[in-house]
Design an enzyme around this catalytic site. Structure first.
Site, PDB file in Angstrom:
ATOM      1  N   CYS A 155       0.799  -1.224   0.000  1.00  0.00           N
ATOM      2  CA  CYS A 155       0.000   0.000   0.000  1.00  0.00           C
ATOM      3  C   CYS A 155       0.833   1.275   0.000  1.00  0.00           C
ATOM      4  CB  CYS A 155      -0.939   0.000   1.194  1.00  0.00           C
ATOM      5  SG  CYS A 155      -1.985  -1.474   1.276  1.00  0.00           S
ATOM      6  N   HIS A 198      -9.122   2.759  -2.398  1.00  0.00           N
ATOM      7  CA  HIS A 198      -7.689   2.480  -2.246  1.00  0.00           C
ATOM      8  C   HIS A 198      -7.160   1.580  -3.361  1.00  0.00           C
ATOM      9  CE1 HIS A 198      -3.860   1.489  -0.584  1.00  0.00           C
ATOM     10  NE2 HIS A 198      -4.221   0.376   0.025  1.00  0.00           N
ATOM     11  N   CYS A 208       0.251   2.703   6.380  1.00  0.00           N
ATOM     12  CA  CYS A 208       0.677   1.347   6.717  1.00  0.00           C
ATOM     13  C   CYS A 208       0.685   0.544   5.418  1.00  0.00           C
ATOM     14  CB  CYS A 208      -0.297   0.713   7.711  1.00  0.00           C
ATOM     15  SG  CYS A 208      -1.983   0.548   7.068  1.00  0.00           S
TER      16      CYS A 208
END
EC number: 2.3.1.16
Length: 436
Positions: free
Chosen positions: A99, A392, A422
């Protein structure tokens, strides 16, 4: 505090972020259904170059990321160069840090600028959760390899006869950590229980995210940084993120059942970020190169930090680890920030990180620091909403956050902003940005 580490070239130039752009973000299997990540990447880079009016040959490097890899296009960066009319000699390579992938892409281009090997580059990422590399079972994969080596039809039939019906079923991409078998949602549940984060708190944060994102769109704050896209059959434009629930109420969130711990959990689909398709990119240059081209940068990269922690417990605490390091390298404290933007993978993860940033005990006993990083002022936190609302696309989120934060800093008259995320594998990333 340790000595700050300025991000400058050998000539003393700052690292300028000249412009940034993204596609609208689309929920899985909606507006971008059937559009692979490589095409989303071409869309955004092509439009970014067109809007910037920078000569294509001025870009000397493109670093791009994709988390859900497509076997037919393993180097998405090079495909984007070849598919957007950029100079064929442009250096291009791909990166992946889950991510935090586009954070890594930005850092790599910045390091090339500091080393003096380039004066301008593009960094970004794209992902599609609608076009996935659906695989085959290990048994079928092994047989297919052996069949290629078989010399006779009889040998081939013998090999296929070993397969069971279940071996022929497609295998979707893994959603669990390879090393632990844990899903990120499982870790979010663990963190909610460990740090006493209630379902009500998680739903409230998710509701806040959607309300603020909807308001940002309504006030026209995102129009400049989000392009309008056209996808086959090219009849209707897609111009705004389609996950934002601006009319939802807190009562709506309470209706959903837990998604991971079905009996005792608090993490739901509504207080987590959804699977999403999209792409985002930024142009970076040395400050002097931007001046040569008559460009006015959005802002500057002041510092960055990457961290890694254990994957069995609290795997999503990357921001609580990387934020103090990025601030230290920038020579700043939490109080110096105008904006603080954190990737909302899950409301539980976000709230746990916010709690620990202000914890003296965590700072001393876990980070080995004399004092807490600092409480995050709600007036500075995710002021335009976050990933729970926008969605996302894994590799694109960092570039979205950077562009969005710099635009908001400029609207507020400048200052410092920190963006942090994160990432799977216990990874964390943070960057300090500056706008004038």
């Amino acid at each position: 505090m340790r000595q700050a580490l300025p991000l400058v070239t050998r000539q003393g130039d700052r690292i300028a972020i000249v412009s940034g752009l993204r596609t609208p973000f689309a929920r899985q299997a909606t507006a971008f259904h059937g559009i692979p990540a490589v095409d989303l990447g071409k869309m955004v880079v092509g439009e970014l170059l067109a809007r910037s009016e920078i000569p294509a040959d001025a870009i000397e490097q493109l670093v791009f990321g994709q988390v859900v890899q497509m076997p037919e296009a393993p180097n998405i960066a090079r495909e984007i160069v070849l598919g957007t009319g950029m100079n064929v000699h442009t250096d291009a390579y791909s990166v992946s840090r889950a991510c935090a992938t586009s954070f890594q892409a930005v850092a790599n281009v910045a390091e090339s600028l500091m080393a003096g090997t380039i004066r301008a580059g593009i960094a970004g990422g794209a992902d599609s959760s609608s076009v996935l590399p659906i695989g085959v079972s290990k048994a079928l994969a092994r047989v297919l390899v052996d069949v290629n080596k078989a010399r006779t039809t009889r040998q081939r039939l013998t090999l296929f006869s070993r397969l069971r019906l279940r071996d022929l079923l497609p295998v979707p991409p893994a959603v669990a950590e390879y090393s632990t078998g844990l899903r990120m949602g499982d870790t979010a549940e663990q963190m909610a229980k460990t740090y006493g984060i209630t379902r009500e708190q998680q739903d409230a944060l998710a509701h806040r995210s959607h309300q603020r994102a909807a308001q940002a769109w309504a006030e026209g704050k995102l129009a400049e940084e989000v392009m309008t896209t056209y996808v086959p059959p090219y009849k209707n434009p897609f111009a705004e993120d389609n996950n934002i629930r601006g009319t939802s109420t807190l009562a709506d969130y309470a209706k959903l059942r837990p998604a991971f711990d079905r009996k005792h959990g608090s993490v739901t689909a509504a207080n987590s970020t959804p699977l999403t398709d999209g792409a985002a990119a930024v142009i970076l240059m040395t400050e002097s190169r931007a001046k040569e081209l008559g460009l006015h940068p959005l802002g500057y990269l002041r510092s960055y930090a990457f961290t890694a922690i254990d994957v069995w417990q609290d795997m999503l605490l990357g921001p609580a680890w990387s934020t103090p390091l990025a601030l230290e390298r920038a020579g700043l404290t939490m109080a110096d920030l105008t904006l603080f933007d954190m990737h909302e993978a899950f409301a539980a993860q976000t709230l746990a990180n916010l709690q620990l940033l202000g914890s003296e005990r965590f700072a001393r006993e876990v980070l080995g620091r004399a004092q807490a990083t600092g409480e995050v002022d709600d007036a500075k936190f995710n002021v335009l909403g976050g990933s729970i609302a926008y969605g996302h696309p894994f590799a694109a989120t960092g570039a979205r956050m950077i562009t969005q934060t710099l635009h908001e800093l400029r609207r507020r008259g400048g200052g410092f902003g920190l963006v942090t995320a994160c990432a799977a594998g216990g990874l964390g990333a943070a960057m300090v940005l500056e706008a004038e």
